[in-house]
Each structure stands twice: as C-alpha cells, then as structure tokens.
Design an enzyme around this catalytic site. Structure first.
Site, PDB file in Angstrom:
ATOM      1  N   GLU A   1       0.045  -1.535   3.808  1.00 25.51           N
ATOM      2  CA  GLU A   1      -1.054  -2.210   3.116  1.00 25.51           C
ATOM      3  C   GLU A   1      -2.633  -2.121   3.238  1.00 25.51           C
ATOM      4  OE1 GLU A   1       0.048  -7.384   3.980  1.00 25.51           O
ATOM      5  OE2 GLU A   1      -1.729  -5.815   4.727  1.00 25.51           O
TER       6      GLU A   1
ATOM      7  N   GLU B   1       6.800  -9.193   4.799  1.00 23.38           N
ATOM      8  CA  GLU B   1       6.071  -9.465   5.649  1.00 23.38           C
ATOM      9  C   GLU B   1       5.718 -11.089   4.513  1.00 23.38           C
ATOM     10  OE1 GLU B   1       2.224  -8.558   6.916  1.00 23.38           O
ATOM     11  OE2 GLU B   1       2.807  -6.707   7.266  1.00 23.38           O
TER      12      GLU B   1
END
Length: 446
Positions: free
Chosen positions: A168, A356
C-alpha cells in the site's frame, strides 16, 4: 450462503495476512535496529491510548503457535512481511544474522506444515537510520531498497516462490509523508511528491532485483483501494469523486503500467517533474506477475473548498446512517467487486489477488468463545462479490483475509481488532474466533 469454495476453482489461492510491525514485537531484540515506528510511537498524541508495538501480538516468540493455528484452520497460504531493520539494522551495510535466522525459522515452520509463505518485503517499517538521511524523500532510497531486496531474496529464494514488493504505497506515503499521522510523521507536498515518486520507482526496482536472482519467482505488489462514489449527483461532487479516485486508486498503478501519473485529475502532480530523472519513465514501468488489491469499504465524497489540492472531503459512514465497522468503514460488499473490475480493465495487469480484506469489530472472549457473527457476515458478503467478479474475470486468482491475529493497528493502537484469532494483550493468550472456524469450514468444503 449459496456458494462454496469449489465455485472459485481448484487453482484459486486462499490465505491469511499479517505484518511484522503489527505482530512481531521484540522490537530491539538480538541486533534488530530501530524502525521509524519505534520512534513514532514515542511522539505525543500520535497513537491511541499511548499504545506501542514493542511486544504487539508477540509473534516473534509465538510464531509456532500461530502457524499451528493457521494449520488448524486449514489455511494453505500465509502472507507476512519481513522487518527491514531486523535484517539490516542500519538499513544498509552489515546484515544481522539473527534477523535472517528468525525468518528462516518462520518460513521453514510454514513449509513443514504445508503452508506456503507469501512474503511482503516492505510493510511500512523503514529503518530509522535511513529516515535520518531523508527516508523515502531521499532518492538514495532506490539504492537502499534494492540492496535490502537482494539480501532477502538471496537468503530465501530456495524456499519462497511468491514475493510482494511494497504494501500500500499510497498509505505509507500519504499518511507518513503528507498528513503526518503515520511514521515518520512528515507533512506537506514537499515530502509527499518525492516520496511518492521514489516508491513508484521502487516497485519496479524491487521486481527487477527479484527476477535477476530468481527468474521463476512470482512477483507482485499490493495497492490499497476504495470504491469512490459522489455524495450527490451534482457536477462538483462528481468531479471531487473523480479526483479522490485518482489519488487513492490510480496514483501508483498507472505509472507502473506506463500510463504516467494521473495529472488529468490531479494537476498538482505536475510538481513531480522536479524529481523525475532521465529514464525514470521507463524505469518505473513494470509488468508484475500479479497485483494485490486491498479493499475494505467505499468512500462517499463531496466537494469541499477547504481541502487543498483535491477540493474534496470524505463523508464519514457514521453520518450516513449505514452499517459500519469499528473503524467507521461502511460495510459495502459491492466495493470489492467494483475494484476488481476496475483493476481488471487495465491491459497490463496479468493477475489479481485480494491480498487484504476484513473487518474490525469490538470482540470479546466469553466462556472461551469469540462469537463474531458480524465479521462472518462481512466475509461472506464480500466473498460473494469476489465470486461474482471472478465469473467475469480470468485474472482473479486469490483471496487473503486480513488478519491472522488481532494486532497493533498503527495510530489506532490495540483498540481495533481485525484478527481471526483474538489476542489477550495482557497474557498473549490466543483464541480462535468463530470467524476463524467458519473460514476453516469454508476451506474444507468438498
């Protein structure tokens, strides 16, 4: 629930995720250097309840227990990250043998239990020694990161087949180098723009470094993403949503695909030209074997004159009279379908994994049981949308729940619980939640 595991195909990859800072503890044990989070947690009013990750879920000492629980839950793949400063205490230079030995033991124990390790190389824990030299703002991070990648891949290439370069990058550059709410706590465009560009370059540098050492390795990276919708049908709100979508969903993938930065939506990105060196346009381009997308919710966006650069604001879920998690994230299962569809449309994307997806709720243990029905319902509803997306996409190849255990949730400290395993932070006792047993039953379907 009107679907089962087999509906996703026999080659679909199922797993669970975790990260080093959030779970390991042992923050200065056996030669580990300090990371930016070791310093950040000491700053005033940065972490809820003054929590810190120094012990966290104690994965460092209890990794065998946790891997045994992964085995008990029937989860075949475990995604976790390596701590850069545990392996290279100063970020570069001398390697810490005890750090490498720890990860060898974790990986070996996974393999002994028929669990495949999926390794994330960078999950936000830059060595503090490198931050003191400018961190991600300093272009030298390209060299530092390449050295770190080479050390890791050389050490573990005979045991690890799947690597993820960055976790991320929009979050660690935006929260850490623009808003200052995550480590290292820097603020402003003067920090964000160079950190962003260097992270984009490192995505490709990491990929190339891994492939040079192990051409057969499957190499990807992961992107945070949220489905963005306008608060109203007004032109101003629609344009605001367009800008926010570019910022949080397009900013890091498009330059890696050779599409450049999304300056069409975000004119302030033109400031990056100051940091672009000759050949950067080709250097940042990379064809990953797969990408990981990490989705939890959607964001509803309205125009705002008070927000610089993007003139947009997010309307919190709790003000919109919708069902939301403890993080104030709306439960909106269709978001994950929309994001899979969005990334699937990029021609340069070969494969997509959900690396995720999960939810935080205020769990508690009662008579040895954590009855987290809300999390089970969340996972069921999102998986239904994942299956819907897979039926229309040959690129979708895997799904990982976040997270294995409750852990240190950055600025939220220990308040937020995402785990399929409950952690009693006083005793470090593990209790598999009902969601963990549900996942076991789901994965055991025949």
């Amino acid at each position: 629930m009107n679907y089962k595991k087999e509906d996703f195909g026999e080659d679909f990859i199922w797993g669970i995720s975790a990260s080093a800072v959030q779970t390991e503890g042992a923050h200065d044990h056996l030669g580990k250097g300090l990371s930016i989070w070791d310093e950040f947690v000491t700053k005033k009013n940065k972490i809820l309840n003054k929590d810190n990750h120094y012990v966290a879920a104690d994965f460092y000492n209890q990794y065998k227990t946790d891997i045994d629980l992964i085995k008990q839950m029937g989860i075949p793949n475990f995604r976790f990250s390596l701590s850069w400063s545990r392996i290279l205490p100063n970020g570069i230079g001398e390697v810490n043998p005890a750090g490498l030995d720890f990860y060898h033991k974790v990986i070996d124990y996974c393999l002994e239990n028929d669990i495949q390790p999926f390794i994330t190389l960078y999950h936000w824990d830059l060595p503090l020694a490198l931050e003191k030299k400018g961190g991600w703002v300093n272009r030298e991070v390209l060299t530092w990161f390449e050295e770190y990648v080479k050390v890791c891949v050389t050490a573990f290439k005979d045991k690890v087949t799947h690597w993820m370069v960055l976790n991320e990058p929009m979050v660690f550059t935006g929260a850490g180098y623009f808003l200052g709410v995550h480590a290292p706590g820097k603020k402003g465009l003067k920090n964000f723009i160079p950190a962003m560009h260097h992270a984009v370059l490192c995505q490709a540098i990491g990929y190339n470094a891994i492939k040079l050492i192990d051409a057969k390795a499957q190499v990807g990276t992961t992107f945070s993403c949220s489905y963005v919708t306008p608060h109203s049908s007004s032109i101003r709100d629609k344009k605001a949503a367009f800008r926010v979508d570019a910022l949080i969903n397009r900013l890091f993938i498009e330059p890696s695909l050779g599409l450049g930065y999304p300056e069409d939506a975000l004119p302030f990105l033109k400031k990056v030209k100051k940091y672009i060196m000759p050949n950067d346009d080709s250097l940042m381009k990379v064809t990953f074997d797969f990408i990981g997308i990490q989705n939890y919710t959607r964001e509803v966006v309205a125009y705002s004159i008070f927000t610089p650069f993007i003139n947009a604001k997010i309307i919190p879920a709790d003000t919109r009279k919708v069902f939301y998690t403890a993080m104030d994230w709306e439960v909106y299962p269709e978001a994950i379908f929309e994001m899979i569809t969005k990334y699937d449309a990029y021609e340069g994307v070969k494969k997509i994994m959900i690396t995720e997806n999960g939810a935080s709720f205020p769990d508690e243990v009662l008579d040895g049981v954590v009855a987290d029905d809300k999390r089970i319902n969340y996972l069921k509803s999102y998986l239904k949308q994942v299956l819907k997306a897979k039926s229309g996409s040959a690129k979708l190849s895997g799904y990982f729940v976040w997270s294995l255990t409750d852990n240190f949730e950055w600025g939220e400290g220990f308040k937020q619980r995402f785990g399929l395993i409950h952690i009693d932070y006083e005793t470090k006792k593990r209790t598999v939640k009902n969601s963990g047993w549900w996942y076991k039953d789901f994965l055991g379907d025949k």
